[in-house]
Structure formats: C-alpha cells, structure tokens
Motif scaffolding. Structure first.
Motif, PDB file in Angstrom:
ATOM      1  N   ALA A  82     -30.080  17.292  -6.012  1.00 19.32           N
ATOM      2  CA  ALA A  82     -30.072  15.924  -6.536  1.00 19.32           C
ATOM      3  C   ALA A  82     -31.127  15.759  -7.624  1.00 19.32           C
ATOM      4  O   ALA A  82     -30.911  15.029  -8.601  1.00 19.32           O
ATOM      5  N   ASP A  83     -32.282  16.426  -7.466  1.00 14.15           N
ATOM      6  CA  ASP A  83     -33.301  16.411  -8.524  1.00 14.15           C
ATOM      7  C   ASP A  83     -32.731  16.964  -9.823  1.00 14.15           C
ATOM      8  O   ASP A  83     -32.896  16.373 -10.900  1.00 14.15           O
ATOM      9  N   VAL A  84     -32.090  18.128  -9.732  1.00 10.90           N
ATOM     10  CA  VAL A  84     -31.545  18.775 -10.926  1.00 10.90           C
ATOM     11  C   VAL A  84     -30.483  17.889 -11.582  1.00 10.90           C
ATOM     12  O   VAL A  84     -30.463  17.714 -12.809  1.00 10.90           O
ATOM     13  N   ILE A  85     -29.609  17.311 -10.774  1.00 10.43           N
ATOM     14  CA  ILE A  85     -28.563  16.438 -11.319  1.00 10.43           C
ATOM     15  C   ILE A  85     -29.187  15.244 -12.031  1.00 10.43           C
ATOM     16  O   ILE A  85     -28.724  14.841 -13.110  1.00 10.43           O
ATOM     17  N   SER A  86     -30.254  14.686 -11.460  1.00 10.57           N
ATOM     18  CA  SER A  86     -30.914  13.548 -12.109  1.00 10.57           C
ATOM     19  C   SER A  86     -31.496  13.951 -13.455  1.00 10.57           C
ATOM     20  O   SER A  86     -31.479  13.157 -14.415  1.00 10.57           O
ATOM     21  N   MET A  87     -31.998  15.179 -13.569  1.00  7.36           N
ATOM     22  CA  MET A  87     -32.523  15.675 -14.845  1.00  7.36           C
ATOM     23  C   MET A  87     -31.398  15.828 -15.868  1.00  7.36           C
ATOM     24  O   MET A  87     -31.543  15.426 -17.034  1.00  7.36           O
ATOM     25  N   LEU A  88     -30.289  16.403 -15.437  1.00  6.05           N
ATOM     26  CA  LEU A  88     -29.168  16.600 -16.355  1.00  6.05           C
ATOM     27  C   LEU A  88     -28.607  15.258 -16.820  1.00  6.05           C
ATOM     28  O   LEU A  88     -28.245  15.091 -17.992  1.00  6.05           O
ATOM     29  N   ASP A  89     -28.550  14.290 -15.910  1.00  2.86           N
ATOM     30  CA  ASP A  89     -28.089  12.956 -16.289  1.00  2.86           C
ATOM     31  C   ASP A  89     -29.026  12.347 -17.324  1.00  2.86           C
ATOM     32  O   ASP A  89     -28.574  11.735 -18.305  1.00  2.86           O
ATOM     33  N   GLU A  90     -30.319  12.496 -17.120  1.00  2.09           N
ATOM     34  CA  GLU A  90     -31.305  11.951 -18.053  1.00  2.09           C
ATOM     35  C   GLU A  90     -31.197  12.616 -19.423  1.00  2.09           C
ATOM     36  O   GLU A  90     -31.397  11.973 -20.460  1.00  2.09           O
ATOM     37  N   LEU A  91     -30.850  13.906 -19.423  1.00  3.03           N
ATOM     38  CA  LEU A  91     -30.697  14.646 -20.676  1.00  3.03           C
ATOM     39  C   LEU A  91     -29.344  14.425 -21.334  1.00  3.03           C
ATOM     40  O   LEU A  91     -29.096  14.899 -22.445  1.00  3.03           O
ATOM     41  N   GLY A  92     -28.448  13.733 -20.642  1.00  6.12           N
ATOM     42  CA  GLY A  92     -27.121  13.486 -21.196  1.00  6.12           C
ATOM     43  C   GLY A  92     -26.206  14.683 -21.141  1.00  6.12           C
ATOM     44  O   GLY A  92     -25.228  14.765 -21.899  1.00  6.12           O
ATOM     45  N   VAL A  93     -26.486  15.615 -20.235  1.00  7.45           N
ATOM     46  CA  VAL A  93     -25.649  16.815 -20.087  1.00  7.45           C
ATOM     47  C   VAL A  93     -24.559  16.508 -19.064  1.00  7.45           C
ATOM     48  O   VAL A  93     -24.854  16.202 -17.909  1.00  7.45           O
ATOM     49  N   THR A  94     -23.327  16.585 -19.471  1.00  4.52           N
ATOM     50  CA  THR A  94     -22.212  16.270 -18.577  1.00  4.52           C
ATOM     51  C   THR A  94     -21.633  17.551 -17.983  1.00  4.52           C
ATOM     52  O   THR A  94     -21.926  17.913 -16.854  1.00  4.52           O
ATOM     53  N   ASP A  95     -20.821  18.271 -18.750  1.00  9.12           N
ATOM     54  CA  ASP A  95     -20.233  19.518 -18.262  1.00  9.12           C
ATOM     55  C   ASP A  95     -21.131  20.694 -18.638  1.00  9.12           C
ATOM     56  O   ASP A  95     -21.725  20.712 -19.725  1.00  9.12           O
ATOM     57  N   PHE A  96     -21.211  21.685 -17.755  1.00 11.01           N
ATOM     58  CA  PHE A  96     -22.109  22.811 -17.998  1.00 11.01           C
ATOM     59  C   PHE A  96     -21.699  24.001 -17.139  1.00 11.01           C
ATOM     60  O   PHE A  96     -20.982  23.864 -16.147  1.00 11.01           O
ATOM     61  N   GLN A  97     -22.159  25.164 -17.551  1.00 12.30           N
ATOM     62  CA  GLN A  97     -22.080  26.368 -16.736  1.00 12.30           C
ATOM     63  C   GLN A  97     -23.412  26.511 -16.003  1.00 12.30           C
ATOM     64  O   GLN A  97     -24.443  26.016 -16.467  1.00 12.30           O
ATOM     65  N   LEU A  98     -23.381  27.201 -14.863  1.00 17.67           N
ATOM     66  CA  LEU A  98     -24.511  27.127 -13.944  1.00 17.67           C
ATOM     67  C   LEU A  98     -24.863  28.510 -13.413  1.00 17.67           C
ATOM     68  O   LEU A  98     -23.991  29.256 -12.970  1.00 17.67           O
ATOM     69  N   VAL A  99     -26.165  28.826 -13.451  1.00 13.75           N
ATOM     70  CA  VAL A  99     -26.685  30.104 -12.956  1.00 13.75           C
ATOM     71  C   VAL A  99     -27.822  29.813 -11.977  1.00 13.75           C
ATOM     72  O   VAL A  99     -28.649  28.931 -12.225  1.00 13.75           O
ATOM     73  N   GLY A 100     -27.880  30.567 -10.883  1.00 12.21           N
ATOM     74  CA  GLY A 100     -28.990  30.411  -9.955  1.00 12.21           C
ATOM     75  C   GLY A 100     -29.347  31.722  -9.292  1.00 12.21           C
ATOM     76  O   GLY A 100     -28.471  32.520  -8.944  1.00 12.21           O
ATOM     77  N   HIS A 101     -30.647  31.935  -9.111  1.00 10.45           N
ATOM     78  CA  HIS A 101     -31.169  33.129  -8.452  1.00 10.45           C
ATOM     79  C   HIS A 101     -32.005  32.710  -7.251  1.00 10.45           C
ATOM     80  O   HIS A 101     -32.741  31.734  -7.299  1.00 10.45           O
TER      81      HIS A 101
END
Length: 289
Positions: A82-101
């Motif tokens: 939810a933190d990450v989603i809130s950051m992306l919303d604030e940045l105006g990033v809608t659709d994206f590809q996603l990587v995680g380690h």
C-alpha cells in the motif's frame, strides 16, 4: 551513475524516498528492493537495461532513506505494498511493469494482488511465490529435515529487542555477513550504501520488523492457494542461494497462466553478483513503448 540520488515523496501513508533512472519518457518499470538493501540495489543492474524503460525504485518503509516508522504492523507486506501504491499514485504512474527481489518480490506480488489491472508484467527474484502453497510446504518439510542453520538471522531478528541491542556499532560486520557474493563480489559502493543505511537510527528495529511480521504474513498467504496469476511472469533464480532453496521453484507453473523461469549462476543477491546477465533476462521479457 544510473540512478538519481534519493528523492523525497510524502503521501497519505508517510514520507518515503525513491530513485529514478533510465529513459524519463520510457515505459515505467517499478523495481522493489529486498532486505537488507535499498533502492540502490538496482544501480548496477539498471546500467544494462535496454533503452525505453523509466526505472522507479522506491525505498521501502524502514529501509533506504524512507521513514523509520514505529509499530510492527506497518511492516506487513500488504501494508508495504500500500505504501508503494501510494507513491506511484502521487507520481502519477498508472500502468507499469514490476520487478521485486527478496522481500521486495513479496511486496511486488502484494502490489499485483491489490491493483492487477495496472501491472503489465511481473518479475520475481529469489523469494517465495505467495500463492504457491504446495511448493512452499515442500520447502518447510525440506528445512525441517535438516539443521535449518541458514535461517538463524530470521530467528535472531524475531526475538524482541535483540537486533536493537546488538547491531548498533556493528553495522559493517552485520551487512558484510549477508552481502558477500557467492559467485562474484557485490559492488563495494552498494555494500557501503547498505552499511550507511543501517547506521540510521532505528534501522535495526525496522529491518527486523520485516521478519517479526512473518507469522501474520504467512497466515494471509495461506488463504491465497486458489489465486492464479494472469499477469505474464518471469522468475529469475540465483541457483546458489542457501536460503531460497530450489524447492521454492516447485509447482510455480501451476500458479501462473504464463511463467518463464531462468537460472543464474549466483547466490541470493543475483542482481548484484551478475547484473548484466540478470538485466539480459529482463530485457528479453520487458516491453518498451
């Protein structure tokens, strides 16, 4: 440098930092780090990514330069997503590809569960697939049949107050123990960054909270066995990992409509031991505009 210096971003969930690199007009690629790392972990991999990708790399709560929030519940992986989603919303990033380690791979999966229509492709490296109940139970059986000594650091950090009492003043020893490359050395600049980060007041506690929430996280994941990913997936595995053992790969094809698995001759921190090879696998999988 591939990545920018950390930028600060405030959302309704808190104050976080993030780094950016690549093509500013490219297809957004969100890259989520694990423990005990920060967004800087993508610096060397990023240098080998193809043109046309805009890398957005958040610092997860309690790590990097993001806020050191008190309270264990903030570190449940659904909350970190939810933190990450809130950051992306604030940045105006809608659709994206996603990587995680590592833990970032779990957070990435929680992001994809929360907003599946916005995640175009999913790359996971050296962590459990959270809806792979069958494979993850086989891991537990394998670990219980042996000594389990590779997992000591998880129990250490779960013990109340122990990390807070013993890590301060010993950050260099603590970090170096974990990030020694098995096949190739992890870049010295990255190691120095993680030592600096762990010297920020409160980090031994917030870092430990990633493990202190594990029981609650696992209860949640146990309810996801019927979930099936319809997002195209790529799993890149550092096959010398002593903690994320090969049994984690068992049955993951049953969890996805479309999953590719690639192995790299590396340990847990594969993207820093073999950044060019890892980036090559991502380049063949990820899309640009």
């Amino acid at each position: 440098m591939f990545l920018s210096k950390p930028k600060t971003l405030s959302t309704h969930r808190g104050t976080f930092t993030w780094r950016e690199g690549g093509d500013p007009d490219g297809s957004p690629l969100v890259m989520i780090h694990g423990w005990p790392e920060s967004s800087y972990s993508w610096e060397h991999t990023g240098k080998h990514l193809k043109h046309g990708l805009r890398v957005i790399a958040p610092d997860l709560r309690g790590l990097g330069d993001s806020e050191r929030t008190q309270g264990v519940h903030h570190y449940q992986k659904q909350a970190l997503a939810a933190d990450v989603i809130s950051m992306l919303d604030e940045l105006g990033v809608t659709d994206f590809q996603l990587v995680g380690h590592d833990w970032g791979g779990v957070v990435a999966q929680e992001v994809a569960l929360a907003i599946p229509d916005r995640v175009q492709k999913l790359v996971i490296m050296n962590i459990a697939i959270i809806n792979n109940l069958k494979g993850n139970m086989e891991v537990i059986d394998k670990v219980r049949s042996g000594s389990g000594k590779a997992y000591w650091y998880q129990h250490f950090q779960q013990a109340p107050g122990l990390a807070e009492a013993m890590i301060p003043g010993n950050e260099e020893t603590w970090i170096n123990y974990f990030v020694q490359g098995i096949v190739a050395p992890i870049p010295a600049d990255a190691v120095a960054e993680y030592i600096r980060m762990y010297r920020i007041a409160g980090t031994p506690a917030t870092g430990a909270n990633y493990y202190r929430t594990f029981v609650d996280d696992a209860k949640r994941w146990a309810t996801l066995s019927e979930h099936h990913w319809n997002i195209p997936g790529l799993y890149i595995y550092g096959n010398k990992d002593k903690v994320i053992i090969p049994e984690y790969l068992n049955h993951i094809e049953e969890c996805f409509d479309d999953i590719q698995v690639e192995q790299v001759d590396a340990g847990h921190f594969l993207h820093e031991e073999q950044p060019e090879e890892v980036a090559g696998h991502m380049n063949r999988f990820l899309d640009t505009h």
